[in-house]
Write a protein that holds these residues in place. Structure first.
Motif, short mmCIF file in Angstrom:
data_model
loop_
_atom_site.label_atom_id
_atom_site.label_comp_id
_atom_site.label_asym_id
_atom_site.label_seq_id
_atom_site.Cartn_x
_atom_site.Cartn_y
_atom_site.Cartn_z
N TYR A 193 9.73 79.09 89.68
CA TYR A 193 9.34 78.28 88.52
C TYR A 193 8.88 76.88 88.92
CZ TYR A 193 11.38 81.92 85.62
OH TYR A 193 11.64 83.12 85.00
N ASP A 194 9.51 76.31 89.94
CA ASP A 194 9.15 74.95 90.35
C ASP A 194 9.79 74.65 91.69
OD1 ASP A 194 7.98 72.50 90.30
OD2 ASP A 194 9.03 71.76 88.52
N ASN A 195 9.06 73.96 92.56
CA ASN A 195 9.62 73.49 93.83
C ASN A 195 10.25 72.12 93.62
OD1 ASN A 195 8.63 75.82 95.03
ND2 ASN A 195 6.75 74.83 95.75
N SER A 196 11.14 71.73 94.55
CA SER A 196 11.93 70.51 94.36
C SER A 196 11.92 69.62 95.60
CB SER A 196 13.37 70.88 94.00
OG SER A 196 13.42 71.71 92.86
N PRO A 197 10.76 69.24 96.10
CA PRO A 197 10.73 68.39 97.30
C PRO A 197 11.37 67.02 97.10
CG PRO A 197 8.54 68.53 96.31
CD PRO A 197 9.39 69.53 95.61
N ASP A 198 11.23 66.44 95.92
CA ASP A 198 11.80 65.11 95.68
C ASP A 198 13.33 65.15 95.72
OD1 ASP A 198 9.25 64.11 95.42
OD2 ASP A 198 9.27 64.10 93.23
N HIS A 199 13.90 66.19 95.13
CA HIS A 199 15.36 66.33 95.17
C HIS A 199 15.84 66.51 96.61
CE1 HIS A 199 14.54 67.24 90.93
NE2 HIS A 199 15.82 67.01 90.68
N TRP A 200 15.13 67.34 97.35
CA TRP A 200 15.52 67.62 98.74
C TRP A 200 15.41 66.36 99.60
CZ3 TRP A 200 12.67 71.25 102.68
CH2 TRP A 200 13.58 71.65 103.69
N ASP A 201 14.29 65.65 99.47
CA ASP A 201 14.10 64.44 100.28
C ASP A 201 15.11 63.35 99.92
OD1 ASP A 201 11.99 64.95 102.14
OD2 ASP A 201 10.58 64.97 100.48
N THR A 202 15.47 63.26 98.65
CA THR A 202 16.48 62.27 98.25
C THR A 202 17.82 62.59 98.89
OG1 THR A 202 15.38 61.78 96.16
CG2 THR A 202 17.71 61.24 96.31
N ALA A 203 18.20 63.86 98.88
CA ALA A 203 19.46 64.26 99.52
C ALA A 203 19.41 63.99 101.02
CB ALA A 203 19.73 65.73 99.24
N LEU A 204 18.34 64.41 101.67
CA LEU A 204 18.22 64.20 103.11
C LEU A 204 18.18 62.72 103.47
CD1 LEU A 204 15.57 66.97 103.96
CD2 LEU A 204 18.02 67.01 104.53
N SER A 205 17.49 61.93 102.68
CA SER A 205 17.36 60.50 102.96
C SER A 205 18.70 59.79 102.84
CB SER A 205 16.35 59.85 102.00
OG SER A 205 15.05 60.37 102.21
N ASN A 206 19.64 60.40 102.14
CA ASN A 206 20.96 59.81 101.97
C ASN A 206 22.03 60.51 102.82
OD1 ASN A 206 20.93 57.58 99.76
ND2 ASN A 206 19.56 59.17 99.00
N GLY A 207 21.56 61.22 103.84
CA GLY A 207 22.46 61.75 104.84
C GLY A 207 23.16 63.05 104.50
N HIS A 208 22.66 63.79 103.48
CA HIS A 208 23.25 65.08 103.14
C HIS A 208 22.48 66.18 103.87
CE1 HIS A 208 25.67 63.17 100.08
NE2 HIS A 208 24.59 62.65 99.53
N LEU A 209 23.14 66.85 104.79
CA LEU A 209 22.48 67.89 105.57
C LEU A 209 22.41 69.17 104.75
CD1 LEU A 209 21.09 68.80 108.07
CD2 LEU A 209 23.31 69.19 109.15
N LEU A 210 21.29 69.35 104.09
CA LEU A 210 21.06 70.51 103.23
C LEU A 210 19.89 71.32 103.78
CD1 LEU A 210 21.24 68.82 99.71
CD2 LEU A 210 23.08 69.97 100.94
N TYR A 211 20.10 72.61 103.90
CA TYR A 211 19.02 73.50 104.32
C TYR A 211 18.47 74.23 103.10
CZ TYR A 211 20.53 72.48 109.07
OH TYR A 211 20.85 71.85 110.25
N LEU A 212 17.26 74.71 103.24
CA LEU A 212 16.56 75.28 102.08
C LEU A 212 16.84 76.76 101.91
CD1 LEU A 212 14.03 77.16 103.14
CD2 LEU A 212 12.85 75.00 103.33
N ILE A 213 16.58 77.20 100.69
CA ILE A 213 16.46 78.60 100.36
C ILE A 213 15.24 78.70 99.45
CG2 ILE A 213 17.82 78.68 98.23
CD1 ILE A 213 19.21 81.17 99.33
N ALA A 214 14.52 79.82 99.52
CA ALA A 214 13.32 80.03 98.72
C ALA A 214 13.45 81.34 97.97
CB ALA A 214 12.08 80.05 99.61
N ASP A 215 13.28 81.30 96.64
CA ASP A 215 13.53 82.49 95.83
C ASP A 215 12.52 82.60 94.69
OD1 ASP A 215 15.93 83.79 96.89
OD2 ASP A 215 16.98 81.95 96.33
N ASP A 216 12.30 83.84 94.28
CA ASP A 216 11.44 84.10 93.13
C ASP A 216 12.12 83.70 91.82
OD1 ASP A 216 9.44 85.17 94.68
OD2 ASP A 216 10.10 87.24 94.43
#
Length: 398
Positions: A193-216
């Motif tokens: 439905y929608d990708n979330s690069p801004d959410h991911w970059d905000t988390a990463l920029s604040n030191g949260h080590l989050l890896y991605l998952i991609a789903d339909d």
């Protein structure tokens, strides 16, 4: 008219008390200020990658449940599974709402899971490796404390907690929430439905080590526009539960945003899916030089870092036949993630290179319960309850 008003007041009182009854179990959290990634050690999640061992996976999708109330579009587990198998998926996960679907339980790579959440803003979590389903949720609104409390409770009974489709509904998960939320390891950065690069970059920029998952996040895999949109590839030699989860949590994975063609038939989609799917064959860190190689000519590649800033971008013509790109990580780069785009509109998203003090990576936790503020909130709830009961009694006496 007085009776109508009386019943409306009683209904409103019952509504408020129901909300209080649910919310009273949520403590007030305070959060430490986050620390961006730092240190001399550069961590590459692909250091043990085997380019011949990619497993094609789906974790988030729905079948019919609750009489179709949850929008499963009359899709049975058997139909769901067969459709994804016909597209060459190695792991087919079903994430029905608030219930574990055990259709794949005899498969060696079976991972019990479900999608948690029953609220109007679609603040959902994808749970994998489930031991116990949590049904409690907060239907109307959620504070940052409520979101953190839900994550913490889910983490007690699931091997993996993933923030699902954070950008799907505006102000469900706010981008600013990602600065403070912790105690989860995966983000659904790519969703049908929608990708979330801004959410991911905000988390990463604040030191949260989050890896991605991609789903339909499909509700109807019989439609070409609902299947094969976002794909997770996990690097696992064997298609077993343990190896799949290890690859997911270690970041030895990538996501594909596969080009959607409106009106395309399922058969044509299946052919194009196999013919045009890109694969990652190299993601190596040599000193500070990070190099990526793929199986299709690169149209555009971006290396992205702190605050979502593009650190380096390259554009190529398909005729150039460029399959590899590299970036020399600077001392000021806290993390570097890579997005490779192809001429047909498909893109491949890699997990980030991150900085740490040593190889022993510490996952940041920021949340603490403030018992003082929690007591104050409970006192406010108690006062509100007393006021409502007095108003109800007064209304009954008239």
């Amino acid at each position: 008219m007085k009776k109508v008003i009386k019943y409306l007041l009683l209904a409103f009182a019952a509504f408020v008390l129901a909300i209080v009854a649910v919310n009273i179990f949520v403590p007030v959290y305070v959060f430490d200020e986050p620390q961006p990634f730092h240190g001399e050690y550069l961590h590459n999640p692909y250091k043990d990658m085997d380019p011949t061992a990619w497993k094609r996976c789906i974790f988030h999708g729905h079948t019919e449940r609750y009489g179709g109330l949850t929008n499963g579009r009359d899709i049975s587990s058997e139909v769901y599974d067969s459709m994804y198998r016909s597209f060459g998926y190695d792991h087919v996960g079903i994430s029905d709402y608030n219930v574990v679907n055990d259709y794949e339980r005899d498969d060696e790579g079976y991972i019990p899971g479900y999608e948690h959440g029953c609220n109007i803003w679609k603040i959902h979590q994808l749970c994998l490796g489930t031991e116990k389903v949590r049904h409690a949720d907060y239907f109307f609104w959620q504070t940052l404390s409520m979101k953190q409390h839900t994550i913490n409770r889910l983490a007690e009974n699931n091997h993996v907690v993933c923030v699902a489709h954070p950008a799907f509904v505006k102000n469900s998960y706010r981008v600013s929430d990602m600065k403070y939320l912790s105690n989860y390891r995966i983000m659904e950065a790519l969703n049908g439905y929608d990708n979330s690069p801004d959410h991911w970059d905000t988390a990463l920029s604040n030191g949260h080590l989050l890896y991605l998952i991609a789903d339909d996040d499909t509700h109807n895999p019989l439609k070409s526009s609902d299947i094969g949109l976002r794909v997770t590839y996990l690097n696992a030699k064997e298609n077993t539960t343990g190896q799949l989860l290890d690859a997911l949590l270690s970041g030895n994975a990538y996501g594909v945003d596969f080009k959607k063609i409106i009106g395309e038939s399922i058969d044509d989609k299946r052919i194009r899916f196999e013919r045009d799917m890109p694969y990652l064959t190299k993601a190596a860190l040599d000193g500070t030089l990070f190099s990526v190689r793929v199986t299709k000519p690169i149209d555009n590649v971006k290396f992205i870092g702190q605050d979502g800033k593009v650190l380096k971008e390259e554009n190529h013509n398909p005729s150039d036949s460029v399959f590899e790109a590299s970036y020399d990580v600077r001392a000021t780069d806290t993390y570097v993630r890579t997005v490779v785009a192809f001429g047909d509109g498909t893109s491949l998203w890699l997990n980030p290179i991150t900085r740490h003090e040593s190889e022993d990576i510490v996952f940041q936790r920021l949340d603490h319960i403030s018992w003082l503020w929690t007591a104050a909130l409970w006192a406010a709830y108690a006062l509100l309850t007393i006021v409502i009961f007095k108003l109800v009694r007064k209304n009954k006496s008239h």
